[in-house]
Write an enzyme that holds these catalytic residues in place. Structure first.
Site, mmCIF file in Angstrom:
data_model
loop_
_atom_site.group_PDB
_atom_site.id
_atom_site.type_symbol
_atom_site.label_atom_id
_atom_site.label_comp_id
_atom_site.label_asym_id
_atom_site.label_seq_id
_atom_site.Cartn_x
_atom_site.Cartn_y
_atom_site.Cartn_z
ATOM 1 N N ARG A 106 -6.516 -2.117 -21.655
ATOM 2 C CA ARG A 106 -6.609 -1.013 -22.629
ATOM 3 C C ARG A 106 -6.815 -1.543 -24.052
ATOM 4 O O ARG A 106 -7.540 -0.948 -24.855
ATOM 5 C CB ARG A 106 -5.361 -0.143 -22.559
ATOM 6 C CG ARG A 106 -5.480 1.135 -23.356
ATOM 7 C CD ARG A 106 -4.274 2.010 -23.160
ATOM 8 N NE ARG A 106 -4.370 2.902 -22.014
ATOM 9 C CZ ARG A 106 -5.201 3.933 -21.932
ATOM 10 N NH1 ARG A 106 -6.056 4.194 -22.913
ATOM 11 N NH2 ARG A 106 -5.223 4.706 -20.878
ATOM 12 N N ASP B 137 0.793 -1.239 0.000
ATOM 13 C CA ASP B 137 0.000 0.000 0.000
ATOM 14 C C ASP B 137 0.825 1.290 0.000
ATOM 15 O O ASP B 137 0.303 2.359 -0.328
ATOM 16 C CB ASP B 137 -0.938 0.026 1.216
ATOM 17 C CG ASP B 137 -2.094 -0.941 1.076
ATOM 18 O OD1 ASP B 137 -2.175 -1.632 0.037
ATOM 19 O OD2 ASP B 137 -2.918 -1.023 2.004
HETATM 20 O O1 F6P Z 1 -2.398 -3.985 3.195
HETATM 21 C C1 F6P Z 1 -2.244 -4.681 2.017
HETATM 22 C C2 F6P Z 1 -3.581 -5.115 1.460
HETATM 23 O O2 F6P Z 1 -3.366 -5.868 0.291
HETATM 24 C C3 F6P Z 1 -4.557 -3.968 1.173
HETATM 25 O O3 F6P Z 1 -4.284 -3.306 -0.042
HETATM 26 C C4 F6P Z 1 -5.882 -4.694 1.182
HETATM 27 O O4 F6P Z 1 -6.936 -3.823 1.517
HETATM 28 C C5 F6P Z 1 -5.680 -5.719 2.267
HETATM 29 O O5 F6P Z 1 -4.284 -5.924 2.384
HETATM 30 C C6 F6P Z 1 -6.355 -7.047 2.006
HETATM 31 O O6 F6P Z 1 -6.129 -7.870 3.100
HETATM 32 P P1 F6P Z 1 -6.455 -9.435 3.133
HETATM 33 O O7 F6P Z 1 -5.448 -10.122 2.256
HETATM 34 O O8 F6P Z 1 -6.305 -9.800 4.566
HETATM 35 O O9 F6P Z 1 -7.828 -9.573 2.601
#
Ligand code: F6P
Length: 324
Positions: free
Chosen positions: A155, A128
């Protein structure tokens, strides 16, 4: 300090293995024993803690995911869970910790340090890129490149069918992946939570300007953390509101962005941050996250990393608008 432990926690990110390797090899170099904790705080509570040597980290620099595995532990949020984790570390004579993860990982590390005073240095590992105290986090560059590859492919279809595609990328509360992949992929609009303006009417305005310029297809990148809703909801609202005929499709990229071989940039970043975390710990740093700001190694208290915002530059948002 003669014995430390390392773990990965929260969402996995490409480059975490390169970071583990740097910590373990750095520890060997400095003649410090290193233990690997499996499945983050869950393994700390369950005593899933094992000695590691140089050979344990051979041939992993190019691999995505994390060889130590990862988890989001509920038990570590309880005082009993943390007490058990402390007892396990004490029994093994662990004197310091390297934690690789994101916001949730460092929130836990900060509480744990304040309770039990085991020196801990964090290394930012999350796709992130939403952590204050470093320009870039481990895994971000790889995720952006994965998203970009998908945008390029979509695209082709958007252009062939004169369609408008809404592409949702990850970012729980932040639009970093969206803005970078949007700029790199030539998106007509990027919807991010950091942008205060109401996205539905802004997207419609941009699409209409595109029609005037004879554009027949468009790409709108949406960060999953957008407050107005997920890409499907935003696309639905636009379909209902726009007063011209449009052919809209939505693609959610999801966890594909978390996997794969790390890019060169992520391997190098992870290696620098891993060694920086280890050597910081050995020099007496504690309760901080190692980062790289303007190409220099820095150490920022966990509490700042988890409470301060890392805003997206207005210049980038402006650039999308001008170049669309
Ligand atoms: O923090 C990294 C991330 O991939 C975020 O972008 C996403 O919202 C979240 O983790 C998803 O988490 P999980 O794999 O626990 O569903």
């Amino acid at each position: 300090m003669k014995r430390i432990a390392i773990f990965t926690s929260g969402g996995d990110a490409p480059g975490m293995n390169a970071c583990i390797r740097a910590v373990v090899r750095g520890a060997m170099y400095h003649k410090v024993e290193v233990f690997g904790i499996r499945r983050g705080y869950s393994g700390m509570i369950e005593g899933d803690i094992h000695p590691m040597t140089s050979r344990d980290v051979s041939n992993i620099i190019q691999r995505g995911g994390t060889i130590l595995k990862s988890a989001r532990s509920r038990r570590f949020t309880t005082p009993e869970g943390r007490q058990q984790a402390y007892e396990n570390l004490k029994a093994l004579g662990i004197e310091g910790l390297v934690a690789i993860g994101g916001n949730g990982t460092f929130t836990g590390a900060d509480i744990f340090f304040n309770e039990f005073k085991i020196p801990t240095v964090g290394a930012p590992g999350t796709i992130d890129n939403d952590l204050y105290g470093t320009d870039f986090t481990i895994g971000y560059d790889t995720a952006v490149n994965t998203a970009l590859d998908a945008i390029d492919k979509i695209r082709d279809t958007a252009d062939s069918h004169d369609r408008i595609f809404f592409i949702e990328v990850m970012g729980r509360d932040s639009g970093y992946i969206a803005i970078q992949s949007g700029i790199g992929g030539g998106a007509e609009f990027v919807v991010v939570p950091e942008n205060a303006s109401e996205p539905v009417s802004a997207v419609i305005k941009t699409l209409k300007q595109g029609f005037v310029k004879k554009k027949s297809s468009s790409i709108v990148v949406v960060a999953e953390g957008e407050k107005e809703g997920r890409a499907t909801e935003i696309a639905e609202k636009i379909k209902k509101t726009i007063d011209v005929e449009v052919d809209i499709r939505v693609t959610t990229l999801g966890h594909v962005q978390r996997g794969g071989a790390p890019t060169a940039q992520d391997r190098i970043l992870a290696s620098r941050l891993g060694l920086g975390a280890l050597e910081g710990l050995l020099r007496g740093q504690k309760n901080v996250m190692v980062g790289i700001i303007n190409n220099r190694l820095t150490y920022t208290p966990f509490i700042e990393c988890i409470t301060k915002d890392k805003p997206i530059s207005d210049d980038l948002l402006r650039m999308v608008h001008i170049l669309s």
